[in-house]
Enzyme design. Structure first.
Site, PDB file in Angstrom:
ATOM      1  N   ASP A  44      39.189  59.881  46.577  1.00 53.02           N
ATOM      2  CA  ASP A  44      38.881  59.719  45.258  1.00 53.02           C
ATOM      3  C   ASP A  44      37.134  58.568  45.303  1.00 53.02           C
ATOM      4  O   ASP A  44      37.149  57.749  45.779  1.00 53.02           O
ATOM      5  CB  ASP A  44      39.562  59.432  44.058  1.00 53.02           C
ATOM      6  N   LYS A  74      32.809  63.631  42.077  1.00 49.32           N
ATOM      7  CA  LYS A  74      32.622  64.136  40.089  1.00 49.32           C
ATOM      8  C   LYS A  74      31.116  64.500  40.048  1.00 49.32           C
ATOM      9  O   LYS A  74      30.569  63.360  40.533  1.00 49.32           O
ATOM     10  CB  LYS A  74      33.002  62.438  39.286  1.00 49.32           C
TER      11      LYS A  74
HETATM   12  N1  LIG Z   1      37.145  58.095  36.731  1.00 48.58           N
HETATM   13  C1  LIG Z   1      36.503  57.294  36.786  1.00 48.58           C
HETATM   14  O1  LIG Z   1      35.892  56.705  35.406  1.00 48.58           O
HETATM   15  C2  LIG Z   1      36.745  55.998  37.800  1.00 48.58           C
HETATM   16  C3  LIG Z   1      36.381  54.100  36.990  1.00 48.58           C
HETATM   17  C4  LIG Z   1      36.636  53.206  38.108  1.00 48.58           C
HETATM   18  C5  LIG Z   1      37.522  53.578  39.645  1.00 48.58           C
HETATM   19  N2  LIG Z   1      37.960  55.094  40.073  1.00 48.58           N
HETATM   20  C6  LIG Z   1      38.438  55.173  40.511  1.00 48.58           C
HETATM   21  O2  LIG Z   1      39.353  54.605  41.071  1.00 48.58           O
HETATM   22  C7  LIG Z   1      39.789  53.513  42.220  1.00 48.58           C
HETATM   23  C8  LIG Z   1      40.747  52.383  41.919  1.00 48.58           C
HETATM   24  O3  LIG Z   1      39.646  51.415  40.806  1.00 48.58           O
HETATM   25  P1  LIG Z   1      38.855  50.382  41.468  1.00 48.58           P
HETATM   26  O4  LIG Z   1      38.592  50.321  42.592  1.00 48.58           O
HETATM   27  O5  LIG Z   1      38.177  49.553  39.498  1.00 48.58           O
HETATM   28  O6  LIG Z   1      40.536  49.076  41.872  1.00 48.58           O
HETATM   29  P2  LIG Z   1      41.948  48.774  40.772  1.00 48.58           P
HETATM   30  O7  LIG Z   1      42.243  49.948  42.944  1.00 48.58           O
HETATM   31  O8  LIG Z   1      42.583  49.169  40.886  1.00 48.58           O
HETATM   32  O9  LIG Z   1      41.582  47.524  42.123  1.00 48.58           O
HETATM   33  C9  LIG Z   1      41.217  47.305  43.329  1.00 48.58           C
HETATM   34  C10 LIG Z   1      41.029  45.969  43.993  1.00 48.58           C
HETATM   35  O10 LIG Z   1      42.563  45.193  43.883  1.00 48.58           O
HETATM   36  C11 LIG Z   1      42.574  44.877  45.301  1.00 48.58           C
HETATM   37  N3  LIG Z   1      43.858  45.302  45.770  1.00 48.58           N
HETATM   38  C12 LIG Z   1      43.759  46.641  46.540  1.00 48.58           C
HETATM   39  N4  LIG Z   1      45.468  46.862  46.879  1.00 48.58           N
HETATM   40  C13 LIG Z   1      45.482  45.384  46.625  1.00 48.58           C
HETATM   41  C14 LIG Z   1      46.986  44.462  47.066  1.00 48.58           C
HETATM   42  N5  LIG Z   1      48.248  45.744  48.246  1.00 48.58           N
HETATM   43  N6  LIG Z   1      47.287  43.370  46.793  1.00 48.58           N
HETATM   44  C15 LIG Z   1      45.679  42.766  46.640  1.00 48.58           C
HETATM   45  N7  LIG Z   1      45.345  42.991  46.256  1.00 48.58           N
HETATM   46  C16 LIG Z   1      44.828  44.687  46.403  1.00 48.58           C
HETATM   47  C17 LIG Z   1      41.025  45.463  46.224  1.00 48.58           C
HETATM   48  O11 LIG Z   1      40.837  44.001  47.820  1.00 48.58           O
HETATM   49  P3  LIG Z   1      40.139  44.664  48.239  1.00 48.58           P
HETATM   50  O12 LIG Z   1      38.871  46.293  48.581  1.00 48.58           O
HETATM   51  O13 LIG Z   1      39.884  43.623  48.995  1.00 48.58           O
HETATM   52  O14 LIG Z   1      41.589  44.890  49.489  1.00 48.58           O
HETATM   53  C18 LIG Z   1      39.962  45.291  44.687  1.00 48.58           C
HETATM   54  O15 LIG Z   1      39.622  44.054  44.688  1.00 48.58           O
HETATM   55  C19 LIG Z   1      37.870  53.409  42.407  1.00 48.58           C
HETATM   56  O16 LIG Z   1      37.906  53.117  43.971  1.00 48.58           O
HETATM   57  C20 LIG Z   1      37.377  54.536  41.711  1.00 48.58           C
HETATM   58  O17 LIG Z   1      38.116  55.262  42.670  1.00 48.58           O
HETATM   59  C21 LIG Z   1      37.712  56.130  38.697  1.00 48.58           C
END
Ligand SMILES: NC(=O)c1ccc[n+]([C@@H]2O[C@H](COP(=O)([O-])OP(=O)(O)OC[C@H]3O[C@@H](n4cnc5c(N)ncnc54)[C@H](OP(=O)(O)O)[C@@H]3O)[C@@H](O)[C@H]2O)c1
Length: 279
Positions: A44, A74
Site C-alpha cells: 500500500d 492513491k
Molecule cells: N489512507 C490513509 O489516509 C492512510 C493514513 C495513514 C496510513 N495509511 C496506510 O496504513 C499503513 C499503516 O499505518 P501507519 O504506518 O500509520 O501505522 P501502523 O502500521 O499502525 O504502525 C506502525 C508502527 O508500528 C510499529 N510496528 C509494526 N509492527 C510492529 C510489531 N509487530 N511490534 C511492534 N511494533 C510494530 C512500526 O515500527 P517499525 O516500522 O519501526 O518496525 C511503526 O512504528 C501506512 O503505512 C499506510 O500505508 C493510510
C-alpha cells in the site's frame, strides 16, 4: 496469504504492507523487498507518500512475478477532478514502473470545509476512476477516508460501485457505523494504522488479551481486524516485526475477545476527521 473477494470478483490478499513515512529511495525499496521476501503480496502506497519510485524498485528487486502481487496507490486531494486524476494516475504508474495497478483509491473525500462543491468534485474524480477501470488499467477502484455521508452520494450516481474503503481502524477507534455501512454495501474495508501508529502497544487491556492468546499485541490487532473481514495494512521497517505480523494469519480469537476489544474506550485516534481536514 489468505485473500478476500471484492464486489467485482477479484481476490485481494487479506493483509497489506503499509509504506507511509518510509523514505523514498533505498529505505523503502529495501523495506518492500523484505516484506515481499517474508511473504507479503499486497503493498500500500500513495502519491502523497512521495515514495512510489522506491516502492517500485523494491517490487522489481523482489523478483516476484508481477501477477502474484497486489499494488495499491492513491490520488491526493490536490490531484483530483476528472482530467487531473487521469494525469495523476499516469504519473503514479510511471513512478512505480508498472503498466497496471491492482487498486486505485481516492485518498480523502473532498473536504466540505475546503471545497463548497465537495460532492461534485468526488463524482468527477470517480468518473475518471471508472474510465481507468473500463480501460483495464486498474483491477479495482475504491476510496479512502470516505464515511457513509460521502459514500452514499457516490453510490447513488456511480456506474461502478467502489470495491474498497480504507479507513483509520484500530483497537480504540473502530468506526463501527461506517464499517457496517460499507459491509452492507459489499465494500471491503481496509484498516489504516492498525496499531494506531503504536498507541496499541501501550494498552494494558490489549496486552492482557494478547497474553491470554499467546500472541503479541501486534498480532492481536491484526487478527481482530481480519476476523471482522477488515484488511489491515501494518507498516514496519523491522524484518522480525514484518514476520511477526505475517504470523498473525493463523490466529483465531474468541467472539468474547473480539467483543472486549470492540468495547475498549476510544484511544489512539489520529484526530483527522475527513470533514475537518484542511487539505
Ligand atoms: N489512507 C490513509 O489516509 C492512510 C493514513 C495513514 C496510513 N495509511 C496506510 O496504513 C499503513 C499503516 O499505518 P501507519 O504506518 O500509520 O501505522 P501502523 O502500521 O499502525 O504502525 C506502525 C508502527 O508500528 C510499529 N510496528 C509494526 N509492527 C510492529 C510489531 N509487530 N511490534 C511492534 N511494533 C510494530 C512500526 O515500527 P517499525 O516500522 O519501526 O518496525 C511503526 O512504528 C501506512 O503505512 C499506510 O500505508 C493510510
Amino acid at each position: 496469504m489468505s485473500t478476500i473477494k471484492l464486489n467485482n470478483g477479484v481476490e485481494m490478499p487479506a493483509m497489506g504492507f503499509g509504506t507511509w513515512a518510509i523514505a523514498d529511495g533505498a529505505e523503502v525499496a529495501e523495506a518492500v523487498k523484505t516484506a515481499i521476501e517474508c511473504g507479503f503480496r499486497h503493498i500500500d502506497t500513495a502519491s502523497f507518500y512521495k515514495n512510489e519510485t522506491g516502492v517500485g524498485r523494491g517490487i522489481a528487486a523482489s523478483g516476484i512475478n508481477r501477477s502474484q502481487l497486489w499494488v495499491t496507490t492513491k490520488v491526493w486531494p490536490t490531484e483530483t477532478g476528472y482530467d487531473n486524476t487521469l494525469r495523476a494516475f499516469d504519473a503514479s504508474l510511471n513512478r512505480l514502473g508498472l503498466d497496471y495497478l491492482d487498486l486505485y483509491l481516492i485518498h480523502w473525500p473532498a473536504s466540505p470545509s475546503h471545497y463548497t462543491d465537495w460532492c461534485e468534485r468526488n463524482l468527477d474524480t470517480w468518473r475518471a476512476f471508472e474510465k481507468l477501470y473500463a480501460d483495464g488499467r486498474v483491477r479495482a477502484i475504491g476510496v479512502s477516508n470516505f464515511l457513509a455521508s460521502h459514500l452514499q452520494p457516490l453510490i447513488d450516481s456511480c456506474t461502478v460501485k467502489p470495491m474498497v474503503d480504507q479507513l483509520e481502524i484500530h483497537p480504540g477507534y473502530t468506526q463501527a457505523d461506517d464499517v457496517k455501512f460499507c459491509q452492507a454495501n459489499n465494500i471491503v474495508v481496509e484498516a489504516w494504522s492498525p496499531f494506531g501508529r503504536g498507541a496499541a502497544f501501550k494498552s494494558a487491556e490489549l496486552k492482557q488479551i494478547a497474553d491470554h492468546n499467546n500472541c503479541s499485541v501486534a498480532q492481536l490487532c491484526l487478527a481482530w481486524c481480519r476476523q471482522k473481514q477488515i484488511v489491515p495494512l501494518p507498516k514496519s521497517v523491522t524484518p522480525e516485526r514484518v514476520k511477526e505480523n505475517l504470523e498473525s494469519d493463523g490466529l483465531n480469537l474468541s467472539e468474547n475477545d473480539i467483543l472486549k476489544i470492540d468495547q475498549l474506550p476510544e484511544f489512539g485516534w489520529s484526530g483527522q476527521h475527513p470533514d475537518k481536514v484542511t487539505f
